[in-house]
Design an enzyme around this catalytic site. Structure first.
Site, PDB file in Angstrom:
ATOM      1  N   CYS A  37       0.877  -1.344   0.046  1.00 28.77           N
ATOM      2  CA  CYS A  37       0.035  -0.016   0.028  1.00 28.77           C
ATOM      3  C   CYS A  37       0.775   1.211  -0.025  1.00 28.77           C
ATOM      4  O   CYS A  37       1.437   1.588   1.031  1.00 28.77           O
ATOM      5  CB  CYS A  37      -1.013  -0.062   1.131  1.00 28.77           C
ATOM      6  N   CYS A  88      -0.314   4.014   2.301  1.00 30.96           N
ATOM      7  CA  CYS A  88      -0.158   3.813   3.673  1.00 30.96           C
ATOM      8  C   CYS A  88       1.375   4.066   4.002  1.00 30.96           C
ATOM      9  O   CYS A  88       1.605   4.723   4.983  1.00 30.96           O
ATOM     10  CB  CYS A  88      -0.543   2.532   3.864  1.00 30.96           C
ATOM     11  N   ASP A  89       2.186   3.795   3.257  1.00 33.32           N
ATOM     12  CA  ASP A  89       3.820   3.488   3.634  1.00 33.32           C
ATOM     13  C   ASP A  89       4.717   4.310   2.767  1.00 33.32           C
ATOM     14  O   ASP A  89       5.636   4.522   3.230  1.00 33.32           O
ATOM     15  CB  ASP A  89       4.068   2.115   3.623  1.00 33.32           C
TER      16      ASP A  89
END
Ligand code: NAP
Length: 307
Positions: free
Chosen positions: A131, A134-135
């Site tokens: 993701c 997200c990261d």
């Protein structure tokens, strides 16, 4: 006989459990084969409202579970092997035990596809991610690798150039599934380097517990190379966990549940929540919102039926 069974214990399922339990429906949550869902595979979540310093994904999902349990939600380990939604009560086979329920919330999520390397599995959350939203933030000025040749890979590669020093896009063929416009954007981005006809053989370094590089092989020439990598992003597709509902719930050609408005499915009394229906947003906050919607619909549905 349960009032409501919730399949899945990610952000969507656990939030549905908070709402249903608070409405005194005593929901039963079936944890599924990936308890905690996608959040349990990530580290710091910085974009879930209410946590100015961020919160660890596994802590976030565990907190929601505890919140649901405080209101009386029950959790059962296991996966649904079979489902009979042909009549009510609905029947579910959970690891050999049949359970019955008046209503059902399907929050079984969509699992990211992985390459299947042992090193990859060991380094998830330590440099390996599925993701970018997200990261990506953690890889400022770092070397980033993205694997895949579809729209997701193009989108993630472009997005990650906001952070990384360089993004290397690795694809196993020289033809792309990605749409022309997305591919053109990648080609025009000077921070992206493409390696085609290339497969990842190994991700380093499991002994250090963090991603430091990868071993690649060119399938056309057979040449093997070692490259430095800090952030390794898989974008090779997701698979919605809907196999047991085939032929019963309306699914799109990729297996995602087709919504019939709000949280409703084609079957009265069966509701959806989270990534199992959402192929667009896939965020913790949207999954939580969808879980809330499904639980409210269940509450109203049962009330209308006099339960
Ligand atoms: P996808 O279109 O199925 O592409 C998956 C890619 O991963 C393919 O290039 C495939 O390679 C590769 N792949 C699969 N398994 C692999 C493996 N084991 N090792 C190496 N490579 C592997 O998936 P997606 O990109 O997630 O897109 C899914 C859907 O969402 C598509 O319909 C897409 O158009 C849509 N989407 C749209 C947007 C947008 O418009 N903004 C953004 C994201 C996604 P091969 O080509 O060799 O099979």
């Amino acid at each position: 006989m349960h009032n409501v069974v919730i399949i899945g214990s990610g952000c969507a399922g656990n939030t549905a459990a908070v709402y249903a339990a608070r409405a005194s429906l005593k929901p039963l949550v079936i944890s599924g084969h990936e308890p905690g869902g996608q959040l349990s595979l990530t580290t710091l979540v910085e974009n879930f409202p209410g946590f100015p310093e961020g919160i660890n994904g596994p802590d976030l999902v565990e907190n929601i579970k505890k919140q649901a349990q405080n209101f009386g939600a029950e959790y059962m380990h296991g996966t649904v092997d079979e489902a009979d939604l042909s009549k009510r009560p609905f029947r579910l086979n959970v690891d050999g035990t049949w359970i019955e329920t008046r209503t059902l919330i399907v929050a079984s999520g969509a699992s990211a596809r992985w390459l299947g390397l042992e090193s990859e599995q060991k380094l998830i959350g330590h440099g390996v991610s599925s993701c970018a939203t997200c990261d990506g933030f953690f890889y400022r000025d770092k070397q980033i690798m993205v694997v895949g040749g579809g729209d997701s890979a193009m989108e993630e590669a472009n997005f990650l150039t906001r952070f990384g020093r360089q993004v290397t896009l690795v694809h196993r063929r020289d033809q792309f599934r990605a749409s022309k416009i997305m591919l053109d954007r990648v080609k025009a981005n000077p921070k992206i380097k493409m390696l085609l006809n290339t497969v990842v053989e190994e991700i380093h370094d499991v002994t250090k517990g963090v991603v430091t590089g990868a071993r690649l092989r060119n399938t056309a020439t057979g040449e093997v190379s070692e490259v430095e990598v800090d952030g390794f992003f898989l974008a090779i597709g997701h698979e919605p966990n809907t196999k047991v509902f085939r032929g019963q719930l309306d699914l799109d050609p990729d297996g995602y549940i087709v919504s019939h408005g709000g949280a409703r499915t084609n079957i009265t009394g069966v509701f959806h929540a989270g990534d199992v229906q959402d192929r667009t947003y896939r965020q913790a906050i949207t999954a939580a919102g969808a879980g809330c919607m499904a639980a409210i619909e269940v509450e109203r549905f049962l009330e209308a039926e006099g339960h």
